[in-house]
Design a protein around this motif. Sequence first.
Motif, PDB file in Angstrom:
ATOM      1  N   LYS A   7       0.769  -5.539   8.819  1.00 50.55           N
ATOM      2  CA  LYS A   7       0.978  -4.482   7.962  1.00 50.55           C
ATOM      3  C   LYS A   7       1.140  -4.879   6.509  1.00 50.55           C
ATOM      4  N   VAL A   8       2.081  -6.081   6.237  1.00 51.82           N
ATOM      5  CA  VAL A   8       2.112  -6.479   4.907  1.00 51.82           C
ATOM      6  C   VAL A   8       0.958  -6.936   4.411  1.00 51.82           C
ATOM      7  N   THR A   9       0.040  -8.032   5.209  1.00 51.13           N
ATOM      8  CA  THR A   9      -1.075  -8.295   4.881  1.00 51.13           C
ATOM      9  C   THR A   9      -2.222  -7.253   4.414  1.00 51.13           C
ATOM     10  N   LEU A  10      -2.315  -6.060   5.108  1.00 51.61           N
ATOM     11  CA  LEU A  10      -3.303  -5.192   4.805  1.00 51.61           C
ATOM     12  C   LEU A  10      -2.790  -4.321   3.501  1.00 51.61           C
ATOM     13  N   LEU A  11      -1.495  -3.974   3.677  1.00 52.30           N
ATOM     14  CA  LEU A  11      -0.926  -3.228   2.650  1.00 52.30           C
ATOM     15  C   LEU A  11      -0.857  -3.817   1.418  1.00 52.30           C
ATOM     16  N   SER A  12      -0.704  -5.228   1.325  1.00 54.57           N
ATOM     17  CA  SER A  12      -1.007  -6.010   0.244  1.00 54.57           C
ATOM     18  C   SER A  12      -2.275  -6.254  -0.433  1.00 54.57           C
ATOM     19  N   LEU A  13      -3.160  -6.245   0.679  1.00 52.56           N
ATOM     20  CA  LEU A  13      -4.693  -6.349   0.049  1.00 52.56           C
ATOM     21  C   LEU A  13      -5.113  -5.081  -0.517  1.00 52.56           C
ATOM     22  N   TYR A  14      -4.777  -3.932   0.218  1.00 50.24           N
ATOM     23  CA  TYR A  14      -5.661  -2.900   0.000  1.00 50.24           C
ATOM     24  C   TYR A  14      -4.847  -1.403  -0.500  1.00 50.24           C
ATOM     25  N   TYR A  15      -3.464  -1.539  -0.546  1.00 46.00           N
ATOM     26  CA  TYR A  15      -2.736  -0.376  -1.020  1.00 46.00           C
ATOM     27  C   TYR A  15      -2.009  -0.652  -2.048  1.00 46.00           C
ATOM     28  N   PRO A  16      -1.988  -0.938  -3.356  1.00 44.99           N
ATOM     29  CA  PRO A  16      -3.723  -0.965  -4.096  1.00 44.99           C
ATOM     30  C   PRO A  16      -4.083  -1.932  -3.782  1.00 44.99           C
ATOM     31  N   ARG A  17      -5.364  -2.053  -4.156  1.00 41.54           N
ATOM     32  CA  ARG A  17      -6.163  -3.398  -4.003  1.00 41.54           C
ATOM     33  C   ARG A  17      -6.054  -4.280  -4.881  1.00 41.54           C
ATOM     34  N   LYS A  18      -5.799  -5.495  -4.225  1.00 41.44           N
ATOM     35  CA  LYS A  18      -5.698  -6.958  -4.868  1.00 41.44           C
ATOM     36  C   LYS A  18      -6.291  -8.072  -4.467  1.00 41.44           C
TER      37      LYS A  18
ATOM     38  N   LYS B 177      -4.033 -13.251  -5.595  1.00 36.72           N
ATOM     39  CA  LYS B 177      -2.624 -12.603  -5.856  1.00 36.72           C
ATOM     40  C   LYS B 177      -1.650 -12.438  -4.610  1.00 36.72           C
ATOM     41  N   VAL B 178      -2.310 -12.021  -3.373  1.00 33.57           N
ATOM     42  CA  VAL B 178      -1.827 -11.668  -2.329  1.00 33.57           C
ATOM     43  C   VAL B 178      -1.253 -13.139  -1.433  1.00 33.57           C
ATOM     44  N   ALA B 179      -2.009 -14.120  -1.650  1.00 34.19           N
ATOM     45  CA  ALA B 179      -1.549 -15.219  -1.176  1.00 34.19           C
ATOM     46  C   ALA B 179      -0.355 -15.850  -1.830  1.00 34.19           C
ATOM     47  N   GLU B 180      -0.320 -15.851  -3.129  1.00 33.99           N
ATOM     48  CA  GLU B 180       0.597 -16.116  -4.132  1.00 33.99           C
ATOM     49  C   GLU B 180       1.702 -15.350  -3.743  1.00 33.99           C
ATOM     50  N   GLY B 181       1.695 -14.016  -3.618  1.00 36.66           N
ATOM     51  CA  GLY B 181       3.039 -13.465  -3.369  1.00 36.66           C
ATOM     52  C   GLY B 181       3.524 -13.639  -1.824  1.00 36.66           C
ATOM     53  N   MET B 182       2.633 -13.710  -1.063  1.00 30.54           N
ATOM     54  CA  MET B 182       3.280 -14.165   0.158  1.00 30.54           C
ATOM     55  C   MET B 182       3.605 -15.381   0.281  1.00 30.54           C
ATOM     56  N   GLY B 183       3.231 -16.358  -0.440  1.00 25.36           N
ATOM     57  CA  GLY B 183       3.447 -17.808  -0.306  1.00 25.36           C
ATOM     58  C   GLY B 183       2.559 -18.660   0.911  1.00 25.36           C
ATOM     59  N   ILE B 184       1.429 -17.963   0.830  1.00 26.44           N
ATOM     60  CA  ILE B 184       0.530 -18.886   2.021  1.00 26.44           C
ATOM     61  C   ILE B 184      -0.780 -18.881   1.400  1.00 26.44           C
TER      62      ILE B 184
END
Length: 160
Positions: free
Chosen positions: A110-121, A125-132
């Motif tokens: 859920k966090v992965t898809l919402l971070s990538l697509y809602y809104p689109r990033k 940026k998603v990897a940095e925000g999730m620390g992965i």
Amino acid sequence: MAKWTSSYILDILENHDMELHALNRQLETLGEMLEADLEEIRHRVYPGAVRYDQERVQSSPDPGGSLVAVVQACDERREQHKRDVQSILARLRDIRAVYSAIQRLDAVGKVTLLSLYYPRKSTDKVAEGMGIDCKTVWRRRDKAVESLKDYFSEMSDDVR
């Protein structure tokens, strides 16, 4: 061929924001077009211009026939409008269904898809925000999309 493929789900994820706006605008435009088309069709029932270059007296050949043709043309145009609207509404339902299904995923998906697509990033940026790592984001995304595909497959099996 199954409707809920990975590519179909990804298409919705990647384009839902633009598509929602475009489809809603298209619904409005279809309504306006229908009214304009029906008005144009209704005008067909009015008599045409009288031609003075002919020696014989002109009259309506079949006044009832033109009215029947206009009613049939209006009915056909309304049916086409109905099919167009149903097609758009089906796509809107699919877009909303994907978002609802995301809410049913495990926390990581859920966090992965919402971070990538809602809104689109971007993946960065998603990897940095999730620390992965970016590759981990892609793996998690792919796993979440597979889970969505399985969910929709189960849903369609339940409907049958």
